[in-house]
Write an enzyme that holds these catalytic residues in place. Structure first.
Site: not given
Length: 427
Positions: A195, A200, A207, A218, A277, A279, A281
């Site tokens: 990933k 993010d 967030k 991230d 949020d 995202e 996956r």
């Protein structure tokens, strides 16, 4: 020029004047670390953090007892995100010194890459840095393809394109092939999927600042699997391995994806977005579809995926999920051999069914009725692994990054996980 502070090891306790819990003492010759045989590597790392905190930026590791592991423990604690530190290493045999040098090159690359500001490290820059690192260790055996922006949509990488389309910096898929055999038809032994969310914001499920301020990190999963492949190569990896990095920003704009959107994947799965949020996956799914198509013996994905894993394990362990007990045991053995912290969390068949949607086959997040967030995230990913019950490991890498310094780590990236995955690849 300032003389380097000498650091020596002793198995004797510190003088009583330093207290019965002293891990180090200072004398005219320098600093002595007092090992007690209980957690010597941890003691060395914590002492190194304290030495750095004293403002000592030049040290020489001298005397008896230093080996690769102890040198590395010192550096893990001594290295920080600001300033320059210089270490004069002790005399090591050629094999130990080469191992240390490889760790310094590759794991420091991982830490520095994760620590880089998002403004400097977008999706394309992350992919290119990964290529540059792997070319530096095995360029003759590396080929790669970078797909970005609208090309992703045209090739049906809909998860990655959907998440990344809200940013002016286009999303990127890096597909890299390490093939030391020279045979283009050689079977693929393993696929690594990372990933690479370079920032993010949470998207429209935005967030709070307290949770967003570390989100340059991230992409820690992508950096770690890249480093793991490079490090495995330095340890003699002679099998074909493919690397898939799913890189994007998750931002808010007029073109960003929205709650209620449905993503249609190449493997026939339809996913309703109920939390922008969640995202990670969504982008990993595209990488896992590609990895499964290679029919490898082993698939490892790595991602800073859920807050639930951090709630369970803090920043002290990486969370491991797998349906394959034998493979999970092999990874935990590798982790023990490399002195890296991994902990297995539950993943059962029922977790795959805890993502109900009224409008699609899957929801991208669990509901309040199914609060095991890290396990349901792993269950979600399993829908994109063709043979999910065998040969697949999911690592929710909660030990990748620390927002604040602690007694053994400076603030920022740790590099943990590189050695374990490399060990497993070369076992």
């Amino acid at each position: 020029m300032t003389e380097a502070m000498k650091i020596t090891l002793s198995t004797q306790p510190a003088d009583a004047r330093w207290g019965d819990k002293a891990t180090y003492s200072i004398n005219n010759d320098g600093i002595t670390l007092h090992l007690n045989g209980k957690d010597d590597l941890g003691l060395i790392q914590r002492a190194a953090r304290k030495i750095d905190g004293l403002g000592i930026k030049q040290v020489a590791l001298t005397g008896e007892g230093w080996d690769t592991e102890r040198c590395w423990a010192f550096w893990a604690g001594y290295k920080g995100p600001k300033g320059v530190r210089t270490v004069m290493w002790p005399d090591l045999d050629d094999a130990q010194r080469q191992e240390l040098d490889n760790r310094l090159t590759i794991i420091d690359w991982v830490r520095d890459t994760i620590n880089a500001p998002a403004e400097e490290l977008g999706p394309e820059q992350l992919a290119q840095r990964a290529v540059d690192l792997l070319c530096s260790v095995a360029c003759d055996s590396v080929t790669y393809r970078i797909t970005k922006g609208e090309d992703l949509r045209e090739q049906n990488y809909m998860g990655l394109h959907t998440v990344g389309r809200g940013s002016e910096r286009p999303p990127v898929l890096l597909a890299l092939d390490y093939n030391p055999t020279g045979d283009k038809d050689a079977p693929v032994y393993a696929c690594l999927v990372g990933k690479g969310i370079t920032f993010d914001s949470g998207g429209y499920s935005i967030k709070q600042s307290a949770f967003m301020d570390s989100m340059k990190s991230d992409m820690g999963g992508a950096a770690t699997v890249t480093g793991a492949l490079a490090f495995a190569i330095t340890r003699g990896l002679n099998k074909r391995v493919k690397l898939f990095l799913c890189c994007a920003d998750n931002l808010i704009s007029g073109n960003a994806f929205k709650l209620g959107d449905i993503i249609r994947y190449r493997n026939g799965k339809n996913v309703e977005v109920m939390n922008t949020d969640a995202e990670g996956r969504l982008v990993l799914a595209d990488g896992l579809i590609d990895a499964s198509a290679q029919h490898p013996q082993l698939i490892i994905d790595m991602a800073t995926l859920t807050g639930a894993a951090k709630t369970a394990l803090g920043n002290d362990y990486h969370a491991l999920f797998s349906f394959d007990d034998t493979l999970a045991g092999r990874l935990l053995t590798s982790a023990a051999q490399e002195n890296e912290p991994f902990w297995r969390l539950p993943l059962a068949e029922f977790h795959r069914n805890q993502l109900p949607s009224n409008f699609a086959e899957l929801n991208n997040t669990g509901s309040a009725a199914y609060p095991a967030g890290a396990s349901t995230a792993a269950g979600f990913l399993s829908h994109f692994v063709e043979n999910y019950r065998e040969g697949w490991l999911h690592i929710d890498c909660s030990a990748t990054y620390r927002k604040a310094p602690v007694e053994q780590w400076a603030a920022g990236a740790t590099g943990l996980g590189v050695r374990t995955i490399a060990n497993l690849l070369t076992a």
